[in-house]
Design a protein around this motif. Structure first.
Motif, mmCIF file in Angstrom:
data_model
loop_
_atom_site.group_PDB
_atom_site.id
_atom_site.type_symbol
_atom_site.label_atom_id
_atom_site.label_comp_id
_atom_site.label_asym_id
_atom_site.label_seq_id
_atom_site.Cartn_x
_atom_site.Cartn_y
_atom_site.Cartn_z
ATOM 1 N N ARG A 289 3.278 -46.087 29.485
ATOM 2 C CA ARG A 289 4.319 -46.110 30.524
ATOM 3 C C ARG A 289 3.718 -45.923 31.918
ATOM 4 N NH1 ARG A 289 8.283 -42.531 32.955
ATOM 5 N NH2 ARG A 289 7.289 -40.674 32.106
ATOM 6 N N THR A 290 2.703 -45.044 32.003
ATOM 7 C CA THR A 290 2.147 -44.718 33.328
ATOM 8 C C THR A 290 0.920 -45.539 33.681
ATOM 9 O OG1 THR A 290 0.795 -42.968 32.350
ATOM 10 C CG2 THR A 290 2.975 -42.335 33.194
ATOM 11 N N GLY A 291 0.298 -46.156 32.663
ATOM 12 C CA GLY A 291 -0.932 -46.906 32.906
ATOM 13 C C GLY A 291 -2.134 -46.008 33.089
ATOM 14 N N ILE A 292 -2.076 -44.803 32.510
ATOM 15 C CA ILE A 292 -3.210 -43.860 32.584
ATOM 16 C C ILE A 292 -3.921 -43.895 31.231
ATOM 17 C CG2 ILE A 292 -3.913 -41.455 32.998
ATOM 18 C CD1 ILE A 292 -1.220 -41.081 34.493
ATOM 19 N N PRO A 293 -5.028 -44.624 31.087
ATOM 20 C CA PRO A 293 -5.682 -44.775 29.780
ATOM 21 C C PRO A 293 -6.350 -43.494 29.280
ATOM 22 C CG PRO A 293 -6.978 -45.864 31.479
ATOM 23 C CD PRO A 293 -5.694 -45.430 32.139
ATOM 24 N N SER A 294 -6.768 -42.623 30.208
ATOM 25 C CA SER A 294 -7.493 -41.404 29.817
ATOM 26 C C SER A 294 -6.554 -40.205 29.567
ATOM 27 C CB SER A 294 -8.525 -41.041 30.888
ATOM 28 O OG SER A 294 -7.855 -40.837 32.135
ATOM 29 N N LEU A 295 -5.259 -40.420 29.578
ATOM 30 C CA LEU A 295 -4.284 -39.336 29.410
ATOM 31 C C LEU A 295 -4.499 -38.642 28.060
ATOM 32 C CD1 LEU A 295 -1.611 -38.088 30.648
ATOM 33 C CD2 LEU A 295 -0.388 -39.632 29.108
ATOM 34 N N GLY B 96 1.047 -23.255 27.245
ATOM 35 C CA GLY B 96 1.381 -24.064 26.081
ATOM 36 C C GLY B 96 0.844 -25.471 26.129
ATOM 37 N N TYR B 97 1.666 -26.444 25.721
ATOM 38 C CA TYR B 97 1.241 -27.850 25.679
ATOM 39 C C TYR B 97 1.302 -28.458 27.086
ATOM 40 C CZ TYR B 97 1.358 -27.746 20.600
ATOM 41 O OH TYR B 97 1.082 -27.446 19.308
ATOM 42 N N TYR B 98 0.327 -29.315 27.400
ATOM 43 C CA TYR B 98 0.267 -29.939 28.719
ATOM 44 C C TYR B 98 -0.368 -31.326 28.618
ATOM 45 C CZ TYR B 98 -4.603 -28.373 28.388
ATOM 46 O OH TYR B 98 -5.884 -28.161 27.962
ATOM 47 N N LEU B 99 -0.152 -32.099 29.688
ATOM 48 C CA LEU B 99 -0.766 -33.428 29.836
ATOM 49 C C LEU B 99 -1.890 -33.303 30.852
ATOM 50 C CD1 LEU B 99 2.618 -35.277 30.138
ATOM 51 C CD2 LEU B 99 0.973 -35.861 28.376
ATOM 52 N N ALA C 88 -8.946 -39.630 39.023
ATOM 53 C CA ALA C 88 -8.928 -41.079 39.315
ATOM 54 C C ALA C 88 -7.541 -41.674 39.101
ATOM 55 C CB ALA C 88 -9.952 -41.794 38.429
ATOM 56 N N HIS C 89 -6.725 -41.041 38.306
ATOM 57 C CA HIS C 89 -5.397 -41.618 37.973
ATOM 58 C C HIS C 89 -4.231 -40.744 38.427
ATOM 59 C CE1 HIS C 89 -7.174 -44.787 35.489
ATOM 60 N NE2 HIS C 89 -7.978 -43.866 34.955
ATOM 61 N N LYS C 90 -4.510 -39.690 39.192
ATOM 62 C CA LYS C 90 -3.407 -38.766 39.504
ATOM 63 C C LYS C 90 -2.334 -39.400 40.394
ATOM 64 C CE LYS C 90 -5.717 -36.240 43.259
ATOM 65 N NZ LYS C 90 -6.266 -34.924 43.652
ATOM 66 N N ASN C 91 -2.677 -40.472 41.067
ATOM 67 C CA ASN C 91 -1.663 -41.165 41.871
ATOM 68 C C ASN C 91 -0.621 -41.907 41.025
ATOM 69 O OD1 ASN C 91 -3.749 -42.957 41.058
ATOM 70 N ND2 ASN C 91 -3.124 -44.451 42.615
ATOM 71 N N LYS C 92 -0.902 -42.019 39.715
ATOM 72 C CA LYS C 92 0.041 -42.705 38.808
ATOM 73 C C LYS C 92 1.003 -41.731 38.118
ATOM 74 C CE LYS C 92 -3.422 -46.240 37.654
ATOM 75 N NZ LYS C 92 -4.292 -46.770 36.574
ATOM 76 N N VAL C 93 0.857 -40.451 38.382
ATOM 77 C CA VAL C 93 1.690 -39.429 37.707
ATOM 78 C C VAL C 93 3.143 -39.573 38.146
ATOM 79 C CG1 VAL C 93 2.151 -36.956 37.545
ATOM 80 C CG2 VAL C 93 -0.213 -37.792 37.441
ATOM 81 N N PRO C 94 4.094 -39.642 37.200
ATOM 82 C CA PRO C 94 5.523 -39.762 37.547
ATOM 83 C C PRO C 94 6.018 -38.507 38.257
ATOM 84 C CG PRO C 94 5.139 -40.336 35.244
ATOM 85 C CD PRO C 94 3.881 -39.725 35.752
ATOM 86 N N ALA D 88 -9.712 -32.870 37.234
ATOM 87 C CA ALA D 88 -8.421 -33.273 36.630
ATOM 88 C C ALA D 88 -7.304 -32.325 37.035
ATOM 89 C CB ALA D 88 -8.571 -33.289 35.112
ATOM 90 N N GLU D 89 -6.085 -32.761 36.708
ATOM 91 C CA GLU D 89 -4.905 -31.911 36.910
ATOM 92 C C GLU D 89 -4.095 -31.868 35.611
ATOM 93 O OE1 GLU D 89 -2.801 -33.410 40.315
ATOM 94 O OE2 GLU D 89 -4.027 -32.224 41.695
ATOM 95 N N ARG D 90 -3.445 -30.716 35.405
ATOM 96 C CA ARG D 90 -2.660 -30.527 34.187
ATOM 97 C C ARG D 90 -1.172 -30.431 34.528
ATOM 98 N NH1 ARG D 90 -6.712 -26.165 31.157
ATOM 99 N NH2 ARG D 90 -8.269 -27.742 30.513
ATOM 100 N N TYR D 91 -0.359 -31.132 33.723
ATOM 101 C CA TYR D 91 1.081 -31.220 33.981
ATOM 102 C C TYR D 91 1.866 -30.853 32.706
ATOM 103 C CZ TYR D 91 -0.423 -34.045 37.979
ATOM 104 O OH TYR D 91 -1.023 -34.495 39.130
ATOM 105 N N ILE D 92 3.081 -30.426 32.936
ATOM 106 C CA ILE D 92 4.008 -30.258 31.802
ATOM 107 C C ILE D 92 5.234 -31.120 32.056
ATOM 108 C CG2 ILE D 92 3.239 -27.914 31.227
ATOM 109 C CD1 ILE D 92 5.879 -26.926 32.554
#
Length: 507
Positions: A283-289, A298-301, A306-312, A324-328
């Motif tokens: 969906r986001t086009g982030i291949p390394s997710l 807990g659980y995170y993405l 290089a791909h943080k500009n594609k984060v929804p 890198a950055e970590r998201y929930i």
């Protein structure tokens, strides 16, 4: 059960060898008994049960129900009827006769009894019914002949009989299983056995229907395969569940979407996470997710710089690393809550669904009980046919007169205890009201006097329960009572006479 204020009199009369329970005196009044029975059966009168004038019976039944309620055995909806044992329908056997004829038990070790010989039933409920039949022989010619007709049909149709026996054997104790439904103590394994039992009813019904024998066809018409019950169990319970609900994996897949989700989370967690990872990556086009877990949030993405500009926009950043950055996401948090309590929730949900199924089954107690009763009856009649075939019994002729004519009669128990190659010496007996009302038998010890006495009583008794008898010919004038007295407790089935027993005891 006794009145608390009559305990002293009770103990003086019966001693303390019984398990007892005292109730208040008001529990032994006809008013309380009537009220208890009407409330239990949900009727306005006891007339339909034929017990409305049996005051002592009403008191006893009311006290029994009150005892069950007082001891927390309040789930008794499987008790669906009450009836009196009508003396004018059954042959009277006193306790001495039952003991001396050794119908159910013997005072001698390893001795065979009549019930051991004739009970070839293949279900526990059939065995229980056969014992009731043996204790209550019939007095009505039509009812006896109806049973004899069925036994004769089974004897003439061995292939069909064998198939019905095989099916009944697979049913198990349907009577006991359905009583466990009423008390709410049925296990998942027993629910599956209930399904198997009800599935066997359909072919039994078909075979009895095809028999062409009127009584068996009437029996078949009353059988109810309870298709709704088997379908619901088939749909909701696993084919091979554990004995306890607490062990899990009782409810089948597809019954509850919530349960299926919880199982997917608890038992297929990695697959579920991979699905989310793959979907979000596409969906986001982030291949390394990638998805990972730590004890802090807990659980995170995890997304590389290089791909943080594609984060929804709906993703919430929780941690920034060098590369890198970590998201929930709400979905991941929901999943986390689910997985942490999934097993507890699964057990609670399975318990609730199983309880609901048992409540549904409780609404079908009456037809299942009816099936159990009818199958037990068929089992008894098949047992009589099996015994007749194995032991060379013949059909007795039942007459409404006072003639007893037995040709080459044999003692059903003793003949089975003889050494191989030794034949039982058969005897004739003729009695009527006009020419020979009494027979006096004399002879030395071990000549068979007691055996002949018992043998005659047993042949009459077998005939009046609807069983074939050990003889070459038997014409039985209906009797209403059987009395047997033998001087002492001889051990006839093991070859010891009254005199021999007495001599052994003296020595």
């Amino acid at each position: 059960l006794y009145q608390k204020n009559k305990k002293k009199e009770f103990l003086e009369m019966f001693g303390d060898r019984f398990y007892t329970y005292g109730l208040e005196d008001w529990a032994f009044t006809p008013e309380f008994g009537t009220e208890s029975l009407l409330r239990h059966f949900g009727t306005n009168s006891l007339k339909g049960y034929g017990i409305d004038e049996l005051e002592m019976g009403i008191i006893a039944a009311g006290a029994a129900l009150h005892y069950l309620a007082e001891t927390q055995h309040d789930k008794v909806q499987h008790i669906t009827s009450i009836s009196r044992i009508e003396e004018d329908r059954y042959v009277w056997l006193d306790r001495f006769t039952i003991r001396i004829l050794e119908l159910f038990s013997s005072p001698n070790d390893n001795a065979k009894t009549l019930v051991h010989i004739i009970d070839q039933t293949v279900s526990p409920m059939g065995s229980r019914m056969l014992k009731r039949w043996l204790a209550l022989p019939l007095k009505e010619k039509a009812a006896i002949d109806e049973r004899l007709d069925c036994v004769e049909h089974f004897l003439r149709n061995q292939e069909t009989s064998s198939e019905i026996v095989r099916l009944i054997e697979s049913i198990g104790d349907l009577e006991r299983i359905i009583s466990k439904v009423a008390t709410g103590r049925i296990s998942p394994k027993e629910v599956v056995q209930l399904k198997k039992a009800l599935k066997a009813v359909e072919p039994i019904k078909a075979l009895l229907n095809e028999s062409g024998q009127p009584s068996l066809r009437a029996l078949a018409e009353k059988l109810d395969p309870c298709a709704a019950v088997t379908a619901k169990i088939e749909k909701e319970i696993q084919p091979d569940p554990p004995y306890l609900v607490a062990k899990g994996n009782v409810i089948a897949s597809g019954v509850s979407p919530e349960l299926d989700d919880l199982r997917a989370i608890a038992f297929s967690g990695k697959d579920y996470l991979l699905q989310i990872q793959q979907r979000e990556s596409e969906r986001t086009g982030i291949p390394s997710l990638k998805i990972a877990f730590n004890n802090v949030f807990g659980y995170y993405l995890e997304v590389t710089n290089a791909h943080k500009n594609k984060v929804p926009a709906e993703w919430m950043r929780k941690q920034t690393l060098t590369n890198a950055e970590r998201y929930i996401t709400p979905e991941l948090k929901e999943y986390e809550e689910k997985i942490l309590g999934a097993e507890e929730k699964i057990l609670a949900l399975e318990t609730r669904l199983f309880t609901e199924l048992v409540q549904f089954l409780a609404g079908h107690i009456a037809p299942v009980q009816q099936n159990a009763h009818l199958i037990a009856r068929a089992d008894c009649l098949l047992s009589f046919a099996t015994v007749a075939l194995r032991n060379n019994y013949i059909r007795p002729h039942i007459a409404e007169n006072h003639v007893l004519d037995i040709k080459d009669g044999r003692h059903p128990v003793i003949e089975k205890q003889l050494p191989i190659g030794e034949e039982y010496i058969a005897n004739d007996v003729y009695l009527d009201n006009d020419t020979q009302q009494i027979i006096i038998i004399t002879g030395p010890n071990m000549s068979g006097k007691s055996a002949l006495l018992r043998q005659t009583a047993l042949i009459v008794l077998l005939a009046q329960i609807g069983c074939f008898v050990p003889a070459k010919h038997a014409r039985i004038g209906l009797v209403d009572k059987i009395f047997t007295r033998v001087g002492a407790s001889d051990n006839i089935s093991s070859g010891e006479s009254t005199f021999m027993v007495e001599m052994n005891e003296t020595a």
